[in-house]
Structures are given as structure tokens and as C-alpha cells.
Design an enzyme around this catalytic site. Structure first.
Site: not given
Length: 362
Positions: A246-247, A254, A263, A289
Site C-alpha cells: 500500500d502506498i 493526490n 495516477d 493504491e
């Protein structure tokens, strides 16, 4: 011009086929067999059963159907063997072999029938008609199979002539040899056209299981590789580990940098995961993500070390769209896919809630 372009296309497709690896060719011919086998099998059975109806023409020649009754009905034995064999084993190679077995069974039954006819001058018609069977079977076989069985058919004609003494043997050969050559050419053309269809189908199937943004697999792939809560292509003795990535703080990326940057960050991590882990496993965008990596032939310790190195590489990378880190959960695949995903999700949850930018193993 259209014919010339068609010939060029066929030559190009056949060249592509020739350059395929052994495994790629095996996959191609397996797909070809699976696609056409149903209609080929039905056509062969109908053709074989139709030969029994030729008893009436035998009666017109002999004045009785008794001499040819057993030879005509012998095709039922070949049909029975065909069904038994294909029911026990449905591998591609056996299916193709049994299709040709049924075709040659028709030849044997017809030759036996000709032996019992007082006038076998019509045999040339029957022998030419048999070529229709080779055309039909060619839909599931390779051109090499067609060539071999065409040569076998000519040998069968030569052998049966020793017993049947065909009154027009030279005519039969003069017609049959060009027919077999023509069928071989037709089968190469058919194979080339199916290759074109196969490539289009591959692209469509790949697009269905590929995430358009990150270009890694999406969750639809799981429908292909998971069956009855187990990974289909994993043996019980094989070590398999699963990671969930997971980011960290992706929403902040964002909000601060815009969704376009978000993106390309997703695309970046997808490409890096694919470069590092797709050769010996699956990289899947699981949602948002989150990514899942299925490591094949990989112990839990090996997976942890791999993901720790990957985490550090991402943290220290200089080519990222924006600086970011990842959290990772790692677990062993136990044979129960549902429990494995639950376990790796809990490991990731622990990593996210105990400081982030770390690898947690469960």
C-alpha cells in the site's frame, strides 16, 4: 491485389508460428483444439454413422446386404473406442489422435466393405469423400499431423489394393495425391487464420485482466488463477508467499500534487513491482493504491527479504514522480486462498498502524 495481400498475411502469420517457442506452440494448438473439437467430433460421428446407411447401395450392387453388414457395422466399434478413450483422457494430443483414429477407422471399414463387393469400381468415389474427413480433422490438428496422416492414407490405399484389386487403382492414386497436397495447403491457410484469431483473443483476454492505469493484472485475474479457494497452478509441495503493498498517505499525494501525479505514482509503483516480481509470480492491482504480489517458489523469509529490499529501493529512489514510501504485509500461502488474503491484509493493517514504511510478516 486482395489475393496478394492475403498471401502476404498468411506467410507472415506462418512465419510467426514457426518462430514460436515449443511452449507457445503447444498453447496455440491446445487452444485451437479446444475451440474446434466439439464441432469436429460431432461431424465425425455423423459422418461415421452415415456410412452405415450405405448398406442400401451395397444391396444394389450385391443384391444382398449380408456380405457387407459386418464391415459396415464395424465403424460402431471405432466409435465406441473413441468415446471410451476420450472419456478417460481428454488431453489435446489424445483428442487429435482419436479424431484421426476415427477417420482411419472409416477407411478400414470402407476397405473391408469394398472387399465384399462384387464390383468395387465406385471405391474411387468413397476414397475421395474420405478427404472431407481430413479437412474436418485439420481444424483441431497441426499441418504436420495432416501431412503424416495424408501419407498414411495413401499407404492404406496401397495396402488395401493388394486385397481389393481396385479396378481403377491408377485413377485413385492420380486423384488422391493431388487431393492430399491440396488439403495440406488448405490446413496451413486454416492454421494461419486461426493464429490471427488466437492473437486477437489473447489481446482481449489480456485486456480483461489488465489494469489500464498501472498495466499490471487486475482482480479479474484471480478468477482465472483461483478455483475452489485454492491457487490452481500451485502444487501442494510448492512454497508460495503473498505480499500486499500500500502506498503510504496516497490521499495526501493526490490532495497536494493533484490526481494526475497520483495516477503516474500508481503507474510507477505498478511498473516497478512488475519489473521486480512478475517473472516468477503475479502482480495484481487489488484496489485503489493497494497491490498484491503472489510469489511462486518463494519461502516466507525470502518474500520478506525481497519486499524489504523493494521497500528501501522505493524510499531511496530518485526517479519517483514524488517522494513516497510503502507499507507491506507478507504471509505464507497455506492452501486456503481466503485465509491467506485475510492474513496478509491484517499484516498490512499492522504495518500501516504502527508507523508505516515497513514490512510486517504474519
Amino acid at each position: 491485389m486482395r489475393i496478394i495481400n492475403g498471401v502476404r498475411m498468411i506467410i507472415g502469420l506462418l512465419r510467426d508460428l514457426r518462430l514460436m517457442s515449443h511452449k507457445e506452440k503447444a498453447d496455440f494448438y491446445r487452444a485451437k483444439c479446444e475451440y474446434y473439437q466439439g464441432i469436429v467430433e460431432l461431424s465425425l460421428i455423423v459422418a461415421c454413422l452415415t456410412t452405415v446407411c450405405f448398406l442400401y447401395s451395397d444391396y444394389m450392387i450385391n443384391g444382398s446386404f449380408i456380405p457387407t453388414l459386418l464391415p459396415r457395422l464395424s465403424i460402431l466399434v471405432f466409435i465406441a473406442i473413441f468415446f471410451i478413450a476420450t472419456h478417460v483422457n481428454s488431453s489435446t494430443s489424445l483428442l487429435v489422435f482419436m479424431d484421426y483414429f476415427l477417420g482411419h477407422g472409416t477407411v478400414i471399414a470402407a476397405s473391408w466393405t469394398a472387399y465384399n463387393l462384387v464390383d468395387n469400381s465406385n471405391s474411387v468415389t468413397g476414397i475421395i469423400i474420405v478427404n472431407l474427413l481430413w479437412i474436418v480433422i485439420g481444424f483441431v490438428s497441426s499441418p504436420i499431423d495432416t501431412t503424416i496422416n495424408g501419407i498414411v492414407f495413401i499407404i492404406e490405399i496401397w495396402i488395401t489394393n493388394i486385397f481389393n484389386h481396385y479396378t481403377n487403382y491408377e485413377v485413385i492414386l492420380s486423384l488422391e495425391i493431388p487431393c492430399i497436397i491440396g488439403i495440406m495447403v488448405v490446413h496451413y491457410i486454416m492454421t494461419a487464420f486461426y493464429l490471427d484469431h488466437y492473437r486477437v483473443t489473447q489481446k482481449l483476454e489480456l485486456s480483461m485482466v489488465t489494469d489500464p492505469l498501472t498495466q499490471v493484472y487486475n482482480r479479474h485475474l484471480l478468477e482465472e488463477i483461483v478455483s475452489k479457494n485454492s491457487l490452481k497452478d500451485v502444487s501442494p509441495m510448492e512454497n508460495v508467499s503473498v505480499s500486499m503493498i500500500d502506498i503510504d498517505d496516497f490521499k495526501k499525494i493526490n490532495d497536494v500534487n493533484g490526481h494526475y501525479t497520483g495516477d503516474i505514482t500508481l503507474f510507477y509503483i505498478g511498473q516497478k513491482l512488475s519489473e521486480r516480481f512478475s517473472d516468477d509470480g503475479y502482480v495484481i492491482r487489488y484496489g485503489g493504491e493497494e497491490f498484491v504480489v503472489i510469489h511462486k517458489n518463494c519461502t516466507l523469509d525470502e518474500a520478506r527479504n525481497r519486499m524489504e529490499k523493494f521497500r528501501m529501493d522505493i524510499e531511496n529512489a530518485s526517479d519517483t514522480p514524488v517522494p513516497f514510501t510503502i507499507s507491506v504485509g507478507v504471509t505464507s500461502y497455506t492452501g486456503d486462498y481466503g485465509k491467506t488474503i485475510q492474513s496478509v491484509d491484517e499484516a498490512l493493517y499492522e504495518a500501516k498502524n504502527t508507523g508505516k514504511n515497513k514490512v510486517v510478516v504474519r
